[in-house]
Motif scaffolding. Structure first.
Motif, PDB file in Angstrom:
ATOM      1  N   GLY A   1      13.421  -3.752 -10.031  1.00 39.37           N
ATOM      2  CA  GLY A   1      12.208  -3.513 -10.787  1.00 39.37           C
ATOM      3  C   GLY A   1      11.479  -2.249 -10.391  1.00 39.37           C
ATOM      4  N   LEU A   2      12.119  -1.363  -9.633  1.00 37.60           N
ATOM      5  CA  LEU A   2      11.474  -0.144  -9.144  1.00 37.60           C
ATOM      6  C   LEU A   2      11.888   1.115  -9.892  1.00 37.60           C
ATOM      7  N   ARG A   3      12.959   1.041 -10.646  1.00 40.26           N
ATOM      8  CA  ARG A   3      13.461   2.245 -11.303  1.00 40.26           C
ATOM      9  C   ARG A   3      12.514   2.723 -12.406  1.00 40.26           C
ATOM     10  N   TRP A   4      11.921   1.806 -13.174  1.00 34.47           N
ATOM     11  CA  TRP A   4      11.056   2.207 -14.286  1.00 34.47           C
ATOM     12  C   TRP A   4       9.845   3.003 -13.780  1.00 34.47           C
ATOM     13  N   PRO A   5       9.078   2.512 -12.805  1.00 36.44           N
ATOM     14  CA  PRO A   5       7.989   3.359 -12.291  1.00 36.44           C
ATOM     15  C   PRO A   5       8.498   4.624 -11.609  1.00 36.44           C
ATOM     16  N   ASP A   6       9.684   4.585 -11.011  1.00 38.13           N
ATOM     17  CA  ASP A   6      10.251   5.805 -10.435  1.00 38.13           C
ATOM     18  C   ASP A   6      10.519   6.848 -11.509  1.00 38.13           C
ATOM     19  N   LEU A   7      11.078   6.420 -12.636  1.00 39.92           N
ATOM     20  CA  LEU A   7      11.342   7.363 -13.724  1.00 39.92           C
ATOM     21  C   LEU A   7      10.048   8.026 -14.191  1.00 39.92           C
ATOM     22  N   LYS A   8       8.982   7.236 -14.278  1.00 33.80           N
ATOM     23  CA  LYS A   8       7.712   7.790 -14.738  1.00 33.80           C
ATOM     24  C   LYS A   8       7.169   8.823 -13.753  1.00 33.80           C
ATOM     25  N   ARG A   9       7.162   8.478 -12.471  1.00 37.82           N
ATOM     26  CA  ARG A   9       6.549   9.392 -11.500  1.00 37.82           C
ATOM     27  C   ARG A   9       7.427  10.625 -11.286  1.00 37.82           C
ATOM     28  N   LEU A  10       8.753  10.451 -11.303  1.00 29.29           N
ATOM     29  CA  LEU A  10       9.633  11.598 -11.088  1.00 29.29           C
ATOM     30  C   LEU A  10       9.615  12.546 -12.277  1.00 29.29           C
ATOM     31  N   ASN A  11       9.535  12.012 -13.472  1.00 25.14           N
ATOM     32  CA  ASN A  11       9.428  12.889 -14.640  1.00 25.14           C
ATOM     33  C   ASN A  11       8.079  13.586 -14.693  1.00 25.14           C
ATOM     34  N   PHE A  12       7.026  12.914 -14.261  1.00 27.71           N
ATOM     35  CA  PHE A  12       5.720  13.569 -14.232  1.00 27.71           C
ATOM     36  C   PHE A  12       5.744  14.792 -13.327  1.00 27.71           C
ATOM     37  N   GLU A  13       6.498  14.727 -12.236  1.00 24.36           N
ATOM     38  CA  GLU A  13       6.551  15.874 -11.316  1.00 24.36           C
ATOM     39  C   GLU A  13       7.584  16.905 -11.748  1.00 24.36           C
ATOM     40  N   GLY A  14       8.270  16.668 -12.866  1.00 24.01           N
ATOM     41  CA  GLY A  14       9.161  17.680 -13.420  1.00 24.01           C
ATOM     42  C   GLY A  14      10.640  17.483 -13.176  1.00 24.01           C
TER      43      GLY A  14
ATOM     44  N   LEU B   1       0.838  -1.205   0.000  1.00 22.23           N
ATOM     45  CA  LEU B   1       0.000   0.000   0.000  1.00 22.23           C
ATOM     46  C   LEU B   1       0.872   1.253   0.000  1.00 22.23           C
ATOM     47  N   ALA B   2       1.932   1.249   0.796  1.00 17.72           N
ATOM     48  CA  ALA B   2       2.836   2.402   0.827  1.00 17.72           C
ATOM     49  C   ALA B   2       3.455   2.636  -0.549  1.00 17.72           C
ATOM     50  N   ARG B   3       3.894   1.550  -1.198  1.00 15.66           N
ATOM     51  CA  ARG B   3       4.477   1.669  -2.540  1.00 15.66           C
ATOM     52  C   ARG B   3       3.454   2.197  -3.537  1.00 15.66           C
ATOM     53  N   THR B   4       2.243   1.680  -3.463  1.00 15.10           N
ATOM     54  CA  THR B   4       1.194   2.075  -4.393  1.00 15.10           C
ATOM     55  C   THR B   4       0.837   3.545  -4.228  1.00 15.10           C
ATOM     56  N   TYR B   5       0.651   3.973  -2.996  1.00 16.19           N
ATOM     57  CA  TYR B   5       0.316   5.376  -2.766  1.00 16.19           C
ATOM     58  C   TYR B   5       1.467   6.300  -3.162  1.00 16.19           C
ATOM     59  N   LEU B   6       2.706   5.870  -2.971  1.00 19.70           N
ATOM     60  CA  LEU B   6       3.843   6.668  -3.426  1.00 19.70           C
ATOM     61  C   LEU B   6       3.767   6.859  -4.930  1.00 19.70           C
ATOM     62  N   ASN B   7       3.441   5.791  -5.667  1.00 19.36           N
ATOM     63  CA  ASN B   7       3.417   5.864  -7.124  1.00 19.36           C
ATOM     64  C   ASN B   7       2.326   6.787  -7.651  1.00 19.36           C
ATOM     65  N   ILE B   8       1.277   7.030  -6.875  1.00 18.23           N
ATOM     66  CA  ILE B   8       0.227   7.936  -7.343  1.00 18.23           C
ATOM     67  C   ILE B   8       0.309   9.303  -6.670  1.00 18.23           C
TER      68      ILE B   8
END
Length: 457
Positions: free
Chosen positions: A402-415, A226-233
């Motif tokens: 396996g966490l870097r790809w979603p990290d790249l997406k969320r970090l780029n979304f925030e600029g 849940l913590a991981r999921t909420y971080l991703n959104i």
């Protein structure tokens, strides 16, 4: 893990799995399973399904890690890959990553099918005072497995979460029961995350704090996911809350000073940090004889940081490979461990402008990673500075999980504006921030058979 009497159950399920994951195409339903197969009908049967390590624990998706920027391939190793799709994946082509019946789509939906088989049938077993704990545990495990699998599919095959557009952005096909006659459709990204979160919250209420083995889900794992999921959104109030709930139950950290850094694989499987055990079968591009760790990333580790020797092996040619998997071998660990949850809580605190607690969590982790007596606690001028430092350590600590790809997406979304690149035979390939290719292409055979919508390219 299944007993011999349960092999027939597994065989029966596998006969229909393809139909279940391809979208309910009737031509796959002509041959019904052998009527002699056992139909799962008891809690023992259901637990046997959920204990199938080869279906639920050792088949995590590798497509995101292959696509991420933690490593590079030289041209000779890239050209020698036998799978053309993996070569295309490495250079972020627009399509044709997957062979027919691709494992990184088929295997997750097989796990979902197992979970749904339990969820569809468990109500046929009366819950009573004698079996209530076991009944709840089995139900909670099935919900966790489905949610965990949906998390991985979402990380690979959807765009970054935008709360404004999530109700209309494409999510993944949500198989919420085991009826393979129901045609698959893509849910919205908001619906996808709502389903994941609902499954995890229900599972957390049902599961025990401590599992029989970390190969099984538990309450602690549900809180962590849940913590991981909420971080991703980007819901940092909730990621902070669930990371804290998890760490109240389990906060063990390995002291890297106690490891033999020179060992081939210094970190043991099922170590004290592991909350939930799962891993990616090692794909050819990530084999540590081929995958070279990004040189700038390797150099960012200080000389007195034990991860520099625990995580990496010298290839003898100026490059380094990764040997720091929590699997104690070549397979990349992709489960859940305390270090990740501690970093989630640290990041969430920083994003909530709580510099003190953010740094406390970061330093709690790092003191266990540096040589005894040589660690200088990290300081920051404000919460934003603390956040920057936490994100640096997040990348270093959670390498090849396996966490870097979603990290790249969320970090780029925030600029954060991270452009990644590959160089092969003097040709440079780039993936700019927020590119459509961050939502990987669904296998073409799945699109053809199910008529679900492909990701825009």
């Amino acid at each position: 893990m299944l007993g011999s009497k349960k092999i027939n159950i597994v065989s029966s399920l596998l006969l229909v799995t393809l139909a279940a994951i391809m979208g309910g195409c009737s031509k796959y339903l002509d041959a019904a399973p052998n009527k002699s197969y056992v139909i799962p009908s008891t809690l023992k049967d259901f637990q046997a399904l959920l204990d199938n390590y080869n279906i639920l624990n050792n088949v995590d998706m590798s497509v995101g890690e292959i696509s991420a920027d933690n490593y590079y391939l030289n041209y000779a190793d890239w050209a020698a890959l036998s799978d053309e799709g993996q070569r295309r994946m490495y250079t972020w082509e627009k399509d044709y990553f997957f062979q027919f019946n691709a494992g990184d789509w088929r295997r997750p939906y097989a796990a979902v099918y197992y979970a749904n088989t339990v969820l569809d049938n468990i109500d046929n077993v009366d819950r009573n005072a004698a079996n209530a704990m076991q009944w709840d545990n089995v139900l909670g495990q099935a919900l966790f497995v489905r949610a965990k699998t949906y998390c991985q599919l979402t990380a690979a095959f959807t765009k970054a979460y935008n709360p404004v557009t999530a109700p209309t952005d494409m999510g993944i096909p949500l198989r919420t029961n085991s009826d393979f006659n129901i045609v698959a459709v893509r849910s919205s990204l908001a619906e996808t995350y709502n389903t994941i979160i609902a499954d995890l919250k229900t599972s957390a209420a049902l599961l025990p704090v401590t599992p029989v083995h970390v190969m099984r889900p538990c309450k602690t794992a549900a809180y962590a996911l849940l913590a991981r999921t909420y971080l991703n959104i980007g819901n940092y109030d909730s990621s902070l809350r669930y990371a804290d709930l998890c760490l109240q139950l389990k906060s063990n950290l390995l002291d890297f000073n106690t490891l033999t850094a020179s060992a081939t694989y210094p970190i043991p499987q099922f170590n004290a940090e592991v909350i939930y055990e799962s891993f990616m079968p090692t794909p050819a591009p990530l084999n540590n004889s081929r995958a070279k760790i990004d040189s700038a990333l390797y150099q960012s580790f200080a000389s007195n940081d034990l991860r520099k020797t625990v995580f990496f092996k010298d290839n003898g040619n100026g490059s380094v490979g990764f040997k720091g998997s929590y699997e104690g071998g070549t397979a990349p660990f992709s489960g859940i461990a305390v270090d990740e949850v501690l970093l989630i809580r640290a990041e969430s605190s920083a994003r909530k402008n709580d510099k003190t607690n953010a740094l406390n969590d970061l330093n709690t982790l790092l003191i266990k990673r540096y040589k005894t007596g040589l660690f200088a606690p990290v300081t920051a001028i404000d919460a934003n500075d603390a956040l920057d430092k936490i994100l640096v350590e997040r990348r270093k600590e959670l390498l090849m999980r396996g966490l870097r790809w979603p990290d790249l997406k969320r970090l780029n979304f925030e600029g954060r504006n991270i452009t990644i690149k590959r160089v092969l035979n003097q040709v440079t390939y780039t993936l700019p921030p927020n590119d459509l290719r961050y939502a990987l292409p669904i296998p073409e055979d799945v699109i053809k058979l199910s008529n679900i919508q492909q990701n825009p390219r």
